[in-house]
Design a protein around this motif. Sequence first.
Motif, PDB file in Angstrom:
ATOM      1  N   LEU A 164       0.818  -1.207   0.000  1.00 36.24           N
ATOM      2  CA  LEU A 164       0.000   0.000   0.000  1.00 36.24           C
ATOM      3  C   LEU A 164       0.854   1.261   0.000  1.00 36.24           C
ATOM      4  CD1 LEU A 164      -2.866  -1.078   2.412  1.00 36.24           C
ATOM      5  CD2 LEU A 164      -2.933  -0.868  -0.076  1.00 36.24           C
ATOM      6  N   THR A 165       2.055   1.169   0.561  1.00 38.27           N
ATOM      7  CA  THR A 165       2.975   2.305   0.479  1.00 38.27           C
ATOM      8  C   THR A 165       3.403   2.536  -0.966  1.00 38.27           C
ATOM      9  OG1 THR A 165       3.792   1.877   2.729  1.00 38.27           O
ATOM     10  CG2 THR A 165       5.177   3.227   1.300  1.00 38.27           C
ATOM     11  N   ALA A 166       3.695   1.429  -1.658  1.00 32.99           N
ATOM     12  CA  ALA A 166       4.053   1.553  -3.074  1.00 32.99           C
ATOM     13  C   ALA A 166       2.878   2.100  -3.886  1.00 32.99           C
ATOM     14  CB  ALA A 166       4.492   0.198  -3.620  1.00 32.99           C
ATOM     15  N   HIS A 167       1.674   1.644  -3.551  1.00 29.55           N
ATOM     16  CA  HIS A 167       0.494   2.148  -4.256  1.00 29.55           C
ATOM     17  C   HIS A 167       0.293   3.632  -3.980  1.00 29.55           C
ATOM     18  CE1 HIS A 167      -3.462   2.407  -6.007  1.00 29.55           C
ATOM     19  NE2 HIS A 167      -3.966   2.816  -4.850  1.00 29.55           N
ATOM     20  N   GLU A 168       0.511   4.054  -2.751  1.00 30.49           N
ATOM     21  CA  GLU A 168       0.378   5.479  -2.427  1.00 30.49           C
ATOM     22  C   GLU A 168       1.359   6.312  -3.244  1.00 30.49           C
ATOM     23  OE1 GLU A 168       0.728   8.488   1.437  1.00 30.49           O
ATOM     24  OE2 GLU A 168       1.124   6.338   1.655  1.00 30.49           O
ATOM     25  N   THR A 169       2.561   5.782  -3.421  1.00 34.23           N
ATOM     26  CA  THR A 169       3.550   6.489  -4.238  1.00 34.23           C
ATOM     27  C   THR A 169       3.072   6.631  -5.683  1.00 34.23           C
ATOM     28  OG1 THR A 169       5.332   5.630  -2.845  1.00 34.23           O
ATOM     29  CG2 THR A 169       5.949   6.460  -5.018  1.00 34.23           C
ATOM     30  N   ASP A 170       2.479   5.540  -6.205  1.00 35.13           N
ATOM     31  CA  ASP A 170       1.949   5.604  -7.568  1.00 35.13           C
ATOM     32  C   ASP A 170       0.838   6.639  -7.679  1.00 35.13           C
ATOM     33  OD1 ASP A 170       3.687   3.596  -8.347  1.00 35.13           O
ATOM     34  OD2 ASP A 170       2.217   1.987  -8.075  1.00 35.13           O
ATOM     35  N   VAL A 171      -0.052   6.685  -6.684  1.00 39.06           N
ATOM     36  CA  VAL A 171      -1.161   7.635  -6.716  1.00 39.06           C
ATOM     37  C   VAL A 171      -0.634   9.064  -6.656  1.00 39.06           C
ATOM     38  CG1 VAL A 171      -3.255   8.410  -5.539  1.00 39.06           C
ATOM     39  CG2 VAL A 171      -2.764   5.975  -5.724  1.00 39.06           C
ATOM     40  N   GLU A 172       0.404   9.283  -5.818  1.00 40.33           N
ATOM     41  CA  GLU A 172       0.982  10.637  -5.719  1.00 40.33           C
ATOM     42  C   GLU A 172       1.543  11.090  -7.064  1.00 40.33           C
ATOM     43  OE1 GLU A 172       3.789  10.187  -2.595  1.00 40.33           O
ATOM     44  OE2 GLU A 172       2.352  10.645  -0.991  1.00 40.33           O
ATOM     45  N   LYS A 173       2.171  10.166  -7.779  1.00 42.11           N
ATOM     46  CA  LYS A 173       2.721  10.526  -9.089  1.00 42.11           C
ATOM     47  C   LYS A 173       1.599  10.871 -10.071  1.00 42.11           C
ATOM     48  CE  LYS A 173       6.862   7.638  -8.645  1.00 42.11           C
ATOM     49  NZ  LYS A 173       7.593   6.452  -9.177  1.00 42.11           N
ATOM     50  N   PHE A 174       0.549  10.044 -10.063  1.00 38.27           N
ATOM     51  CA  PHE A 174      -0.561  10.319 -10.964  1.00 38.27           C
ATOM     52  C   PHE A 174      -1.270  11.619 -10.592  1.00 38.27           C
ATOM     53  CE2 PHE A 174      -0.853   5.502 -11.657  1.00 38.27           C
ATOM     54  CZ  PHE A 174      -0.044   5.567 -12.778  1.00 38.27           C
TER      55      PHE A 174
ATOM     56  N   LEU B  84      -6.264  10.571  -1.128  1.00 44.02           N
ATOM     57  CA  LEU B  84      -6.682  10.458   0.278  1.00 44.02           C
ATOM     58  C   LEU B  84      -7.048   9.010   0.624  1.00 44.02           C
ATOM     59  CD1 LEU B  84      -8.854  13.676   0.620  1.00 44.02           C
ATOM     60  CD2 LEU B  84      -6.515  13.298   1.410  1.00 44.02           C
ATOM     61  N   LYS B  85      -7.723   8.337  -0.304  1.00 38.33           N
ATOM     62  CA  LYS B  85      -8.063   6.937  -0.080  1.00 38.33           C
ATOM     63  C   LYS B  85      -6.804   6.094   0.104  1.00 38.33           C
ATOM     64  CE  LYS B  85     -12.427   6.685  -2.638  1.00 38.33           C
ATOM     65  NZ  LYS B  85     -13.100   6.076  -3.838  1.00 38.33           N
ATOM     66  N   ALA B  86      -5.801   6.329  -0.716  1.00 34.18           N
ATOM     67  CA  ALA B  86      -4.554   5.554  -0.629  1.00 34.18           C
ATOM     68  C   ALA B  86      -3.859   5.800   0.701  1.00 34.18           C
ATOM     69  CB  ALA B  86      -3.644   5.908  -1.798  1.00 34.18           C
ATOM     70  N   ARG B  87      -3.848   7.055   1.136  1.00 30.17           N
ATOM     71  CA  ARG B  87      -3.186   7.371   2.402  1.00 30.17           C
ATOM     72  C   ARG B  87      -3.936   6.760   3.589  1.00 30.17           C
ATOM     73  NH1 ARG B  87      -1.626  13.760   1.219  1.00 30.17           N
ATOM     74  NH2 ARG B  87       0.191  13.308  -0.137  1.00 30.17           N
ATOM     75  N   VAL B  88      -5.254   6.831   3.545  1.00 27.76           N
ATOM     76  CA  VAL B  88      -6.045   6.232   4.629  1.00 27.76           C
ATOM     77  C   VAL B  88      -5.825   4.724   4.680  1.00 27.76           C
ATOM     78  CG1 VAL B  88      -8.391   5.738   5.417  1.00 27.76           C
ATOM     79  CG2 VAL B  88      -7.794   8.043   4.676  1.00 27.76           C
ATOM     80  N   ALA B  89      -5.794   4.083   3.519  1.00 29.87           N
ATOM     81  CA  ALA B  89      -5.587   2.633   3.472  1.00 29.87           C
ATOM     82  C   ALA B  89      -4.214   2.255   4.024  1.00 29.87           C
ATOM     83  CB  ALA B  89      -5.743   2.136   2.041  1.00 29.87           C
ATOM     84  N   ARG B  90      -3.185   3.046   3.652  1.00 32.97           N
ATOM     85  CA  ARG B  90      -1.852   2.742   4.189  1.00 32.97           C
ATOM     86  C   ARG B  90      -1.816   2.940   5.697  1.00 32.97           C
ATOM     87  NH1 ARG B  90       2.163   5.376   6.076  1.00 32.97           N
ATOM     88  NH2 ARG B  90       1.197   7.379   5.531  1.00 32.97           N
ATOM     89  N   GLY B  91      -2.460   3.991   6.188  1.00 29.46           N
ATOM     90  CA  GLY B  91      -2.494   4.217   7.639  1.00 29.46           C
ATOM     91  C   GLY B  91      -3.219   3.107   8.372  1.00 29.46           C
ATOM     92  N   ASP B  92      -4.318   2.624   7.801  1.00 33.35           N
ATOM     93  CA  ASP B  92      -5.035   1.505   8.424  1.00 33.35           C
ATOM     94  C   ASP B  92      -4.173   0.240   8.430  1.00 33.35           C
ATOM     95  OD1 ASP B  92      -7.655   0.384   9.460  1.00 33.35           O
ATOM     96  OD2 ASP B  92      -7.314  -0.912   7.727  1.00 33.35           O
TER      97      ASP B  92
ATOM     98  N   SER C 283      -7.270  -5.825   0.029  1.00 29.72           N
ATOM     99  CA  SER C 283      -8.027  -6.297   1.189  1.00 29.72           C
ATOM    100  C   SER C 283      -8.407  -7.763   1.019  1.00 29.72           C
ATOM    101  CB  SER C 283      -9.274  -5.435   1.379  1.00 29.72           C
ATOM    102  OG  SER C 283     -10.049  -5.902   2.460  1.00 29.72           O
ATOM    103  N   TYR C 284      -8.846  -8.128  -0.208  1.00 27.65           N
ATOM    104  CA  TYR C 284      -9.172  -9.532  -0.466  1.00 27.65           C
ATOM    105  C   TYR C 284      -7.945 -10.425  -0.262  1.00 27.65           C
ATOM    106  CZ  TYR C 284     -13.378  -7.657  -2.722  1.00 27.65           C
ATOM    107  OH  TYR C 284     -14.557  -6.994  -2.992  1.00 27.65           O
ATOM    108  N   LEU C 285      -6.803  -9.973  -0.737  1.00 23.31           N
ATOM    109  CA  LEU C 285      -5.579 -10.771  -0.620  1.00 23.31           C
ATOM    110  C   LEU C 285      -5.165 -10.940   0.837  1.00 23.31           C
ATOM    111  CD1 LEU C 285      -3.178 -12.255  -1.814  1.00 23.31           C
ATOM    112  CD2 LEU C 285      -2.032 -10.034  -2.116  1.00 23.31           C
ATOM    113  N   ASP C 286      -5.239  -9.855   1.604  1.00 19.48           N
ATOM    114  CA  ASP C 286      -4.849  -9.950   3.022  1.00 19.48           C
ATOM    115  C   ASP C 286      -5.766 -10.911   3.776  1.00 19.48           C
ATOM    116  OD1 ASP C 286      -2.857  -8.154   2.508  1.00 19.48           O
ATOM    117  OD2 ASP C 286      -3.929  -6.406   3.320  1.00 19.48           O
ATOM    118  N   ARG C 287      -7.058 -10.805   3.525  1.00 22.79           N
ATOM    119  CA  ARG C 287      -7.989 -11.702   4.203  1.00 22.79           C
ATOM    120  C   ARG C 287      -7.781 -13.152   3.768  1.00 22.79           C
ATOM    121  NH1 ARG C 287     -11.980  -7.614   3.207  1.00 22.79           N
ATOM    122  NH2 ARG C 287     -12.920  -8.919   1.582  1.00 22.79           N
TER     123      ARG C 287
END
Length: 429
Positions: A163-173, A185-193, A399-403
């Motif tokens: 999710l950190t890597a995904h947040e980085t991708d979202v920041e670039k986009f 914001l969704k990416a950051r919230v998900a990484r924080g959770d 989330s599906y993968l983690d579960r």
Amino acid sequence: MKHHWLTILILLVAIDGWAAAPLTIDEAVREALASSPQIHEGEAYRQAAEFATNATRAEFLPRLSASYAYQNLADSPFINIYGNQVTTNTRDQHHWEIALHQPIFSGFAISARHRLAQLGLATRTLDLQQARQKVIVQVKQGCFDLLVAEKKLDVTESSVTALTAHETDVEKFYAKGLVPLNDLLKARVARGDAVLQQHRAQAGVRQARSALCLQLGRDFDDGLEIAEAIPVITPLPELSAQVEGAMANRSEIALLERAIESKSSEQRVVKSDYYPNVELFGRYQQDGEDLGARTNEYANQHNASVGVQASWEIFTFGKTRSRCAEAAAERRALEQTLEKIRDDIRLQVVQARLDLDVAQGNIDTARTALNQAQEHWRITDRLYRQQLTTTTEVLDARSYLDRARSAFYEAQYGYGSSLALLEWAMGKP
């Protein structure tokens, strides 16, 4: 000299590595059995019962006793013969004797008490066996709990990384104006959770490790590690055979059977009051005016005797009968308890076997779901980097993968925990 220091350093490193080597589950069980207070307590009680058995065995054998008495009279004892006082003994009187008593008949009380002691020893042995089985299943389940907790920690750590890597991708986009702020914001919230879940998983590992350390007799903060142990699925006998095995092996049944037999022996002890007690005795004594009772001018200085002594309580206002009835009623109560325990054990075996079957079925289901979730995450992540899907889809896929990963590890190690519980329910040594 340098070579010596180098050798010592290599040995110290090797010893430290050996000391930190992960324990296998069997090694953890052996360590727990060696340090368990419950087992040490049970062994002490078993030894006490063994000494009690030896004590009752001694009641069959003769008893040797010795006694000594001294008294000083104010006046010398005398008798009157035709008005004349005749002294019969001195003022200083010393008496000592040695006696031997051999029981001949006790109304079967001695044999009954000895049987009670033997049953007490058997009971303590079964208690010790029960304590060992309890420690074994608890330690095995504790090991699998720790392994599951560590795997869940791996899942959260992997999730934080992804999710950190995904947040980085979202920041670039977002910087290029390709995605709205809401996606960032969704990416950051998900990484924080995910970080919060990681903290909870770390606490879960510490809790599971502390509980297992205490079971092994270590400090609660000991850096204990358990070697990876993938439970092997093996064919099991029919459920009816497992129930029959539990009926033959569970110590609870044997304990109640010993308790019922003990009540019968108690009845025999109580009924012994209906009979006389008979014993053979032999005695040697000396009486005199000096300390060793060697001088006696008035009577024979020593004497010996043999004889038979019997005692019999004729009437005790129904005490013996009431005590017999009490023991008989307690025996009937224990017989009913035994039937209930048998039913409970049957249910425990059935429940443990059903839980094991469910756990076995869950492994295949969870493995399939994990493979699908991994592929779903791989495809979704790749599509997002090509801007062919949304952040929401990426977060859902993660989330599906983690579960799915957590469920797979729970099913895998849950099978081992369920198998340990089934072995306990069957009374496996």
